[in-house]
Write an enzyme that holds these catalytic residues in place. Structure first.
Site, PDB file in Angstrom:
ATOM      1  N   THR A   8      59.500  26.985  86.316  1.00  0.00           N
ATOM      2  CA  THR A   8      59.244  28.404  86.586  1.00  0.00           C
ATOM      3  C   THR A   8      57.805  28.777  86.259  1.00  0.00           C
ATOM      4  OG1 THR A   8      61.535  29.013  86.212  1.00  0.00           O
ATOM      5  CG2 THR A   8      59.930  30.748  85.860  1.00  0.00           C
ATOM      6  N   TYR A  22      63.032  33.672  92.588  1.00  0.00           N
ATOM      7  CA  TYR A  22      61.753  33.000  92.857  1.00  0.00           C
ATOM      8  C   TYR A  22      62.008  31.529  93.176  1.00  0.00           C
ATOM      9  CZ  TYR A  22      62.585  31.273  88.143  1.00  0.00           C
ATOM     10  OH  TYR A  22      63.158  30.667  87.058  1.00  0.00           O
ATOM     11  N   SER A  54      63.299  21.872  86.989  1.00  0.00           N
ATOM     12  CA  SER A  54      63.730  20.859  86.020  1.00  0.00           C
ATOM     13  C   SER A  54      65.237  20.628  85.992  1.00  0.00           C
ATOM     14  CB  SER A  54      63.201  21.170  84.622  1.00  0.00           C
ATOM     15  OG  SER A  54      63.983  22.150  83.978  1.00  0.00           O
ATOM     16  N   THR A  87      62.143  25.208  81.989  1.00  0.00           N
ATOM     17  CA  THR A  87      62.836  25.403  80.710  1.00  0.00           C
ATOM     18  C   THR A  87      64.204  24.727  80.663  1.00  0.00           C
ATOM     19  OG1 THR A  87      63.855  27.474  81.441  1.00  0.00           O
ATOM     20  CG2 THR A  87      61.739  27.648  80.278  1.00  0.00           C
ATOM     21  N   ASP A  88      64.809  24.512  81.845  1.00  0.00           N
ATOM     22  CA  ASP A  88      66.237  24.158  81.841  1.00  0.00           C
ATOM     23  C   ASP A  88      66.541  22.802  81.207  1.00  0.00           C
ATOM     24  OD1 ASP A  88      66.935  26.578  82.850  1.00  0.00           O
ATOM     25  OD2 ASP A  88      67.226  25.906  84.915  1.00  0.00           O
ATOM     26  N   LYS A 158      67.330  25.166  74.236  1.00  0.00           N
ATOM     27  CA  LYS A 158      67.298  26.418  74.979  1.00  0.00           C
ATOM     28  C   LYS A 158      68.548  27.186  74.587  1.00  0.00           C
ATOM     29  CE  LYS A 158      66.631  28.539  79.470  1.00  0.00           C
ATOM     30  NZ  LYS A 158      66.388  28.371  80.916  1.00  0.00           N
ATOM     31  N   GLU A 282      87.180   6.411  59.930  1.00  0.00           N
ATOM     32  CA  GLU A 282      88.370   6.474  60.792  1.00  0.00           C
ATOM     33  C   GLU A 282      88.044   7.053  62.170  1.00  0.00           C
ATOM     34  OE1 GLU A 282      88.490   8.259  57.639  1.00  0.00           O
ATOM     35  OE2 GLU A 282      88.794   6.238  56.878  1.00  0.00           O
TER      36      GLU A 282
HETATM   37  C1  SIN Z   1      63.281  24.982  85.714  1.00  0.00           C
HETATM   38  O1  SIN Z   1      63.839  24.600  84.692  1.00  0.00           O
HETATM   39  O2  SIN Z   1      62.482  24.265  86.344  1.00  0.00           O
HETATM   40  C2  SIN Z   1      63.557  26.338  86.257  1.00  0.00           C
HETATM   41  C3  SIN Z   1      63.884  27.327  85.209  1.00  0.00           C
HETATM   42  C4  SIN Z   1      62.763  27.580  84.261  1.00  0.00           C
HETATM   43  O3  SIN Z   1      61.728  26.913  84.212  1.00  0.00           O
HETATM   44  O4  SIN Z   1      62.936  28.545  83.481  1.00  0.00           O
END
Ligand code: SIN
Length: 310
Positions: A8, A22, A54, A87-88, A158, A282
């Site tokens: 993003t 987006y 990602s 971020t993902d 995250k 165990e």
């Molecule tokens: C991604 O992970 O590439 C899309 C979402 C983000 O970056 O927040």
């Protein structure tokens, strides 16, 4: 050295007030740098390693990224590296790079929750802060810089799907903050052992042949049928996100023990947001304090290093 992989932070929307509608991974890393005037005073180089959302991060891109990071870490003139990422799956890439490279210089991963075109985009400040940490060159290892906070690759997660302050560490283990271009550590900065932690040659075989490590959850009514379906499909390792301290329904545990008996490695983590799974003789093997997705990487690397255990 700034390596771009998409996300993003490199995303664009046709409407500046639209924070979610987006396309990720549209701008090149050079464009991201050019949008931040203070970076003009830095001696920076940029390289576009990948350009993806990602959620679609894959082993082939990890192979390339690990090679490029290793290459630049060897260059004496490089003080540190920054990687722009989505971020993902950022926490997975951060943990993977820490485990395979154990870098002796800072490798700082950053990202954004709002696209570059948003009214209040967070990417430029995150990238500037990441460069601040990388350029200081004094903290070895892989870090995540996000919303003014610095986290270790091992602990970062995250934790929010929408808010700009989307990352945290399990048990609140934030290492430091970046304030107006100054890093303020809350404790002694980490002195991690520098690599080589892992034989990079092991990563070079075709990603299609990497061990298959899948994840399953304990939940109300978990009956082990998913495990048996995975066994029928073919699997080398299983990470189970148990309830609480890694507890499993009787049926799920029985299916996982069947998997073990067939030579599949099993690791037990927790679906809780924080805390370890305490080990016991165990129970099925514990993943310690690793989150399920990081336990999966740990098991994957273990299977790559010790194929005889499969
Ligand atoms: C991604 O992970 O590439 C899309 C979402 C983000 O970056 O927040």
């Amino acid at each position: 050295m700034i390596l771009g992989t998409g996300g993003t932070i490199a995303g664009t929307a046709s409407d500046a007030s639209d924070n979610v509608g987006y396309q990720a991974a549209q701008l090149g890393v050079g464009q991201l740098i050019a949008a931040i005037p203070p970076l003009a005073q830095r001696r920076l180089e940029a390289e576009q390693v990948a350009q993806l959302d990602s959620k679609d991060m894959d082993f082939t891109t990890w192979q390339l990224l690990a090679e490029r990071v290793a290459f630049h870490l060897e260059r004496p003139e490089v003080a540190g590296l920054v990687i722009t990422h989505g971020t993902d799956t950022l926490e997975e890439t951060a943990y993977f790079l820490q485990r395979v490279l154990a870098p002796g210089k800072p490798v700082v991963i950053t990202a954004a929750m709002r696209p570059a075109t948003a009214l209040q985009t967070d990417g430029p400040q995150n990238l500037l802060d990441a460069v601040t940490l990388a350029a200081a060159g004094s903290a070895p290892g892989v870090f995540v810089v996000f919303a003014g906070s610095i986290y270790s690759a091992e602990q970062v997660r995250k934790v929010h799907s929408y808010r700009v302050d989307a990352f945290a560490s399990a048990d609140g283990a934030r290492l430091a903050v970046v304030e107006e271009g100054v890093v303020r550590w809350f404790a002694a900065r980490p002195q991690r052992d520098a690599g080589p932690a892992f034989d990079l040659a092991l990563l070079r075989r075709s990603a299609l042949t990497w061990p298959r490590v899948q994840m399953v959850f304990n939940h109300v009514g978990a009956d082990g049928s998913v495990v048996r379906a995975l066994l029928a499909h073919g699997v080398d390792g299983l990470v189970v996100a148990g309830t609480g301290n890694g507890s499993l329904s009787q049926s799920l545990e029985a299916a996982l023990r069947e998997a073990q008996a067939q030579g599949v490695r099993v690791l037990r983590s927790t679906r809780c947001d924080a805390g370890p799974v305490t080990a016991s003789n165990e129970a099925l093997p514990s993943a310690g304090a690793l989150s399920p997705v990081k336990a999966r990487i740990a098991l994957l690397l273990d299977l790559l290093s010790n194929p005889a255990q499969r």
